[in-house]
Design a protein around this motif. Structure first.
Motif, PDB file in Angstrom:
ATOM      1  N   ALA A   1      -0.312   7.063  -7.002  1.00  0.00           N
ATOM      2  CA  ALA A   1       0.386   6.003  -6.305  1.00  0.00           C
ATOM      3  C   ALA A   1       0.496   6.336  -4.816  1.00  0.00           C
ATOM      4  O   ALA A   1       0.437   5.453  -3.959  1.00  0.00           O
ATOM      5  CB  ALA A   1       1.775   5.795  -6.903  1.00  0.00           C
ATOM      6  N   PHE A   2       0.645   7.661  -4.561  1.00  0.00           N
ATOM      7  CA  PHE A   2       0.724   8.099  -3.166  1.00  0.00           C
ATOM      8  C   PHE A   2      -0.604   7.813  -2.455  1.00  0.00           C
ATOM      9  O   PHE A   2      -0.618   7.406  -1.301  1.00  0.00           O
ATOM     10  CB  PHE A   2       1.055   9.597  -3.114  1.00  0.00           C
ATOM     11  CG  PHE A   2       1.125  10.130  -1.737  1.00  0.00           C
ATOM     12  CD1 PHE A   2       2.156   9.771  -0.875  1.00  0.00           C
ATOM     13  CD2 PHE A   2       0.148  10.988  -1.256  1.00  0.00           C
ATOM     14  CE1 PHE A   2       2.203  10.269   0.412  1.00  0.00           C
ATOM     15  CE2 PHE A   2       0.192  11.480   0.023  1.00  0.00           C
ATOM     16  CZ  PHE A   2       1.236  11.120   0.863  1.00  0.00           C
ATOM     17  N   LEU A   3      -1.733   7.997  -3.145  1.00  0.00           N
ATOM     18  CA  LEU A   3      -3.053   7.745  -2.576  1.00  0.00           C
ATOM     19  C   LEU A   3      -3.242   6.263  -2.270  1.00  0.00           C
ATOM     20  O   LEU A   3      -3.746   5.905  -1.196  1.00  0.00           O
ATOM     21  CB  LEU A   3      -4.139   8.241  -3.537  1.00  0.00           C
ATOM     22  CG  LEU A   3      -5.578   8.122  -3.036  1.00  0.00           C
ATOM     23  CD1 LEU A   3      -5.782   8.991  -1.797  1.00  0.00           C
ATOM     24  CD2 LEU A   3      -6.546   8.527  -4.110  1.00  0.00           C
TER      25      LEU A   3
ATOM     26  N   VAL B   1      -3.821   4.684   1.493  1.00  0.00           N
ATOM     27  CA  VAL B   1      -4.981   3.858   1.799  1.00  0.00           C
ATOM     28  C   VAL B   1      -4.520   2.479   2.266  1.00  0.00           C
ATOM     29  O   VAL B   1      -5.043   1.922   3.241  1.00  0.00           O
ATOM     30  CB  VAL B   1      -5.932   3.754   0.571  1.00  0.00           C
ATOM     31  CG1 VAL B   1      -7.016   2.710   0.811  1.00  0.00           C
ATOM     32  CG2 VAL B   1      -6.550   5.087   0.257  1.00  0.00           C
ATOM     33  N   GLY B   2      -3.544   1.910   1.598  1.00  0.00           N
ATOM     34  CA  GLY B   2      -3.009   0.604   1.998  1.00  0.00           C
ATOM     35  C   GLY B   2      -2.386   0.662   3.384  1.00  0.00           C
ATOM     36  O   GLY B   2      -2.506  -0.276   4.178  1.00  0.00           O
ATOM     37  N   LEU B   3      -1.706   1.768   3.673  1.00  0.00           N
ATOM     38  CA  LEU B   3      -1.093   1.927   4.976  1.00  0.00           C
ATOM     39  C   LEU B   3      -2.145   2.014   6.070  1.00  0.00           C
ATOM     40  O   LEU B   3      -2.015   1.384   7.128  1.00  0.00           O
ATOM     41  CB  LEU B   3      -0.208   3.185   4.989  1.00  0.00           C
ATOM     42  CG  LEU B   3       0.511   3.475   6.301  1.00  0.00           C
ATOM     43  CD1 LEU B   3       1.518   2.378   6.607  1.00  0.00           C
ATOM     44  CD2 LEU B   3       1.165   4.834   6.241  1.00  0.00           C
TER      45      LEU B   3
END
Length: 146
Positions: free
Chosen positions: A2-4, A8-10
């Protein structure tokens, strides 16, 4: 994981945000407007240069035609003055003297080019630049100018 997805979304959101902010800023719009004005000015300048070139080309052709027409007119005046006034003395007819001096119907003769040097050249070294001492004549026979 979820952190990945969040990272990536950020990053993608940050890139899209920068692009949108760059496109929406007044400086970007002003830069694009100035770029368009520059291209339009360059086109106008090139068009102006082409117009000047065409103008001078047409002017040169007109001057050439004018010169030829003037020569024709002068020859016509010389011919008609001698035909219509055959008894007029040559000194009173302004066209006879100049038309007889410059016959334009005959081709002009060009001077022959020779391989001979002009007479002001010497055949060899003249010694002009040598530092030779000149001899001075002291003679009582030489008359002094006074």
């Amino acid at each position: 994981m979820a952190f990945l997805y969040a990272a990536v979304g950020l990053v993608i959101g940050l890139i899209i945000g920068i692009i949108i902010a760059r496109l929406m800023t007044p400086e970007y719009k002003k830069h694009k407007q100035i770029q368009k004005e520059l291209e339009a000015t360059k086109f106008e300048l090139e068009q102006h240069r082409q117009d000047l070139s065409d103008h001078f080309s047409n002017s040169a052709e007109m001057l050439d035609t004018l010169g030829k027409n003037y020569t024709k007119l002068y020859q016509h005046m010389a011919q008609t003055s001698s035909d219509l006034l055959p008894d007029l003395p040559k000194q009173d007819n302004p066209f006879v003297t100049q038309s007889s001096e410059t016959p334009s119907d005959e081709p002009r003769k060009t001077e022959e080019v020779t391989e001979v040097q002009p007479k002001d050249y010497a055949n060899g070294a003249t010694g002009l630049l040598k530092e030779e001492k000149k001899t001075v004549l002291n003679s009582p026979e030489i008359n002094k100018a006074s």
